[in-house]
Design a protein around this motif. Sequence first.
Motif, PDB file in Angstrom:
ATOM      1  N   TYR A  37       0.853  -1.186   0.000  1.00  0.00           N
ATOM      2  CA  TYR A  37       0.000   0.000   0.000  1.00  0.00           C
ATOM      3  C   TYR A  37       0.892   1.242   0.000  1.00  0.00           C
ATOM      4  CZ  TYR A  37      -3.202  -3.529   1.947  1.00  0.00           C
ATOM      5  OH  TYR A  37      -3.942  -4.674   2.156  1.00  0.00           O
ATOM      6  N   ARG A  38       0.304   2.365  -0.430  1.00  0.00           N
ATOM      7  CA  ARG A  38       0.979   3.664  -0.299  1.00  0.00           C
ATOM      8  C   ARG A  38       0.001   4.626   0.343  1.00  0.00           C
ATOM      9  NH1 ARG A  38       3.437   6.450  -4.976  1.00  0.00           N
ATOM     10  NH2 ARG A  38       5.168   7.016  -3.626  1.00  0.00           N
ATOM     11  N   GLY A  39       0.492   5.350   1.357  1.00  0.00           N
ATOM     12  CA  GLY A  39      -0.377   6.194   2.160  1.00  0.00           C
ATOM     13  C   GLY A  39      -0.688   5.494   3.468  1.00  0.00           C
ATOM     14  N   CYS A  40      -1.272   6.230   4.405  1.00  0.00           N
ATOM     15  CA  CYS A  40      -1.528   5.643   5.727  1.00  0.00           C
ATOM     16  C   CYS A  40      -2.634   6.430   6.428  1.00  0.00           C
ATOM     17  CB  CYS A  40      -0.252   5.672   6.567  1.00  0.00           C
ATOM     18  SG  CYS A  40      -0.352   4.772   8.131  1.00  0.00           S
ATOM     19  N   THR A  41      -3.324   5.761   7.344  1.00  0.00           N
ATOM     20  CA  THR A  41      -4.387   6.425   8.112  1.00  0.00           C
ATOM     21  C   THR A  41      -4.076   6.452   9.610  1.00  0.00           C
ATOM     22  OG1 THR A  41      -5.588   4.306   8.137  1.00  0.00           O
ATOM     23  CG2 THR A  41      -6.233   5.921   6.461  1.00  0.00           C
ATOM     24  N   HIS A  42      -2.851   6.095  10.004  1.00  0.00           N
ATOM     25  CA  HIS A  42      -2.500   6.121  11.427  1.00  0.00           C
ATOM     26  C   HIS A  42      -2.488   7.542  11.997  1.00  0.00           C
ATOM     27  CE1 HIS A  42      -1.929   1.941  11.413  1.00  0.00           C
ATOM     28  NE2 HIS A  42      -0.614   1.851  11.332  1.00  0.00           N
ATOM     29  N   GLY A  43      -2.162   8.516  11.164  1.00  0.00           N
ATOM     30  CA  GLY A  43      -2.188   9.908  11.595  1.00  0.00           C
ATOM     31  C   GLY A  43      -1.036  10.342  12.481  1.00  0.00           C
ATOM     32  N   CYS A  44       0.081   9.610  12.495  1.00  0.00           N
ATOM     33  CA  CYS A  44       1.232   9.977  13.333  1.00  0.00           C
ATOM     34  C   CYS A  44       1.728  11.363  12.930  1.00  0.00           C
ATOM     35  CB  CYS A  44       2.342   8.946  13.180  1.00  0.00           C
ATOM     36  SG  CYS A  44       1.800   7.263  13.561  1.00  0.00           S
ATOM     37  N   ILE A  45       1.903  12.221  13.908  1.00  0.00           N
ATOM     38  CA  ILE A  45       2.144  13.633  13.592  1.00  0.00           C
ATOM     39  C   ILE A  45       3.502  13.878  12.944  1.00  0.00           C
ATOM     40  CG2 ILE A  45       0.604  14.325  15.478  1.00  0.00           C
ATOM     41  CD1 ILE A  45       3.078  15.293  17.018  1.00  0.00           C
ATOM     42  N   ASP A  48      -3.994  12.266  -1.907  1.00  0.00           N
ATOM     43  CA  ASP A  48      -4.145  12.558  -0.488  1.00  0.00           C
ATOM     44  C   ASP A  48      -3.568  11.395   0.321  1.00  0.00           C
ATOM     45  OD1 ASP A  48      -5.655  14.325   1.617  1.00  0.00           O
ATOM     46  OD2 ASP A  48      -6.188  12.248   2.095  1.00  0.00           O
ATOM     47  N   PHE A  49      -2.793  11.702   1.348  1.00  0.00           N
ATOM     48  CA  PHE A  49      -2.052  10.674   2.071  1.00  0.00           C
ATOM     49  C   PHE A  49      -2.968   9.626   2.708  1.00  0.00           C
ATOM     50  CE2 PHE A  49       0.790   9.112   5.527  1.00  0.00           C
ATOM     51  CZ  PHE A  49       1.851   8.717   4.729  1.00  0.00           C
ATOM     52  N   GLU A  50      -4.148  10.057   3.112  1.00  0.00           N
ATOM     53  CA  GLU A  50      -5.104   9.128   3.737  1.00  0.00           C
ATOM     54  C   GLU A  50      -5.929   8.342   2.710  1.00  0.00           C
ATOM     55  OE1 GLU A  50      -3.579  11.727   6.723  1.00  0.00           O
ATOM     56  OE2 GLU A  50      -4.589  12.269   4.839  1.00  0.00           O
ATOM     57  N   ASP A  51      -5.810   8.692   1.443  1.00  0.00           N
ATOM     58  CA  ASP A  51      -6.486   7.955   0.373  1.00  0.00           C
ATOM     59  C   ASP A  51      -5.543   6.837  -0.066  1.00  0.00           C
ATOM     60  OD1 ASP A  51      -7.921   7.063  -1.798  1.00  0.00           O
ATOM     61  OD2 ASP A  51      -7.374   8.736  -3.100  1.00  0.00           O
ATOM     62  N   ILE A  52      -5.685   5.670   0.545  1.00  0.00           N
ATOM     63  CA  ILE A  52      -4.706   4.598   0.392  1.00  0.00           C
ATOM     64  C   ILE A  52      -4.656   4.065  -1.036  1.00  0.00           C
ATOM     65  CG2 ILE A  52      -3.922   2.367   1.266  1.00  0.00           C
ATOM     66  CD1 ILE A  52      -3.960   4.619   3.354  1.00  0.00           C
ATOM     67  N   GLU A  53      -3.447   3.996  -1.553  1.00  0.00           N
ATOM     68  CA  GLU A  53      -3.224   3.407  -2.867  1.00  0.00           C
ATOM     69  C   GLU A  53      -2.970   1.912  -2.691  1.00  0.00           C
ATOM     70  OE1 GLU A  53      -0.559   5.417  -5.810  1.00  0.00           O
ATOM     71  OE2 GLU A  53       0.629   3.580  -5.535  1.00  0.00           O
ATOM     72  N   VAL A  54      -3.802   1.105  -3.348  1.00  0.00           N
ATOM     73  CA  VAL A  54      -3.696  -0.348  -3.269  1.00  0.00           C
ATOM     74  C   VAL A  54      -3.138  -0.870  -4.581  1.00  0.00           C
ATOM     75  CG1 VAL A  54      -4.931  -2.520  -2.871  1.00  0.00           C
ATOM     76  CG2 VAL A  54      -5.698  -0.419  -1.722  1.00  0.00           C
TER      77      VAL A  54
END
Length: 290
Positions: free
Chosen positions: A19-27, A41-47
């Motif tokens: 995957y590319r991108g992440c939803t963990h939200g680490c600051i 968008d970083f939270e829009d995960i690329e599969v």
Amino acid sequence: MHYVKSKGILSAKNGMNLYRGCTHGCIYCDSRSRCYHIEHDFEDIEVKENAIELLETALKHKRKKCMIGTGSMTDPYIPLEMKVGNVRKALSLIYEHGFGFTVITKSNRILRDLDLLKAINSKTKCVVQMTMTTYDEDLCRKVEPNVCTTKERFETLKQLRDAGIPTVVWLCPILPFINDTPYNISGILDYCIEAKVYGVICFGMGLTLREGNREYFYKQLDRHFPHLKEKYMQKYGSQYVIDSPNSKELMRLFHEKCGKHGIVHDNGQIFSYLNTLEEKQSEIQLSLFD
């Protein structure tokens, strides 16, 4: 979430990103840096929709067995994995073809795949690498908001220990004026000691900031730590490497505590361990003919 077709899956060093991108939200996430060219968008995960097919082809054509790694750019155990299942499919292939495996994660979702991790480890070698940055649970929820807390990761490490899976902890990043304290470092190392981790990777007491992740980091500082952004800007300007003012004291504590409790704390030695395949079955078979 969106799908793309990829031309390849394994890097020259046998790492992969499913995957590319992440939803963990680490600051502090370095993967937000513009140099990695994540255009969505970083939270829009690329599969990578053809990742498993590419991996199977790559493993079939490898002349020599090796360790396969994942997690250096994107934590593979994001919530989406529980729906898509690419990590589990990849683990099945890695086991089937007799390769080793190592993963970097912050998530206790890895326990879903404990059966496959154990199977790989019984045949070759499987090492789970767990990032731990913040001992205080409330502070952890601010710094790493959408993933399990450090205490939950500690419980995961203990379950992996009991299952015979070797573990390594990444003690980074350490954020100046936030978690750069002896209390924080000692607390995390106490977890490592109890969980009997093989080693702890630490590149120093600080973090890196560059275009892309610096802007996101400062935005989160404004949200959770009012006026701290100004302190960073005044002290560090546009530096890439941001060292804690307490770095020497904390590194001394780190090395002393790891040394006292037999935890490997030389990065080179740990990376050599992570990259070295152990084919346990063949060793057993050879011993039968001694």
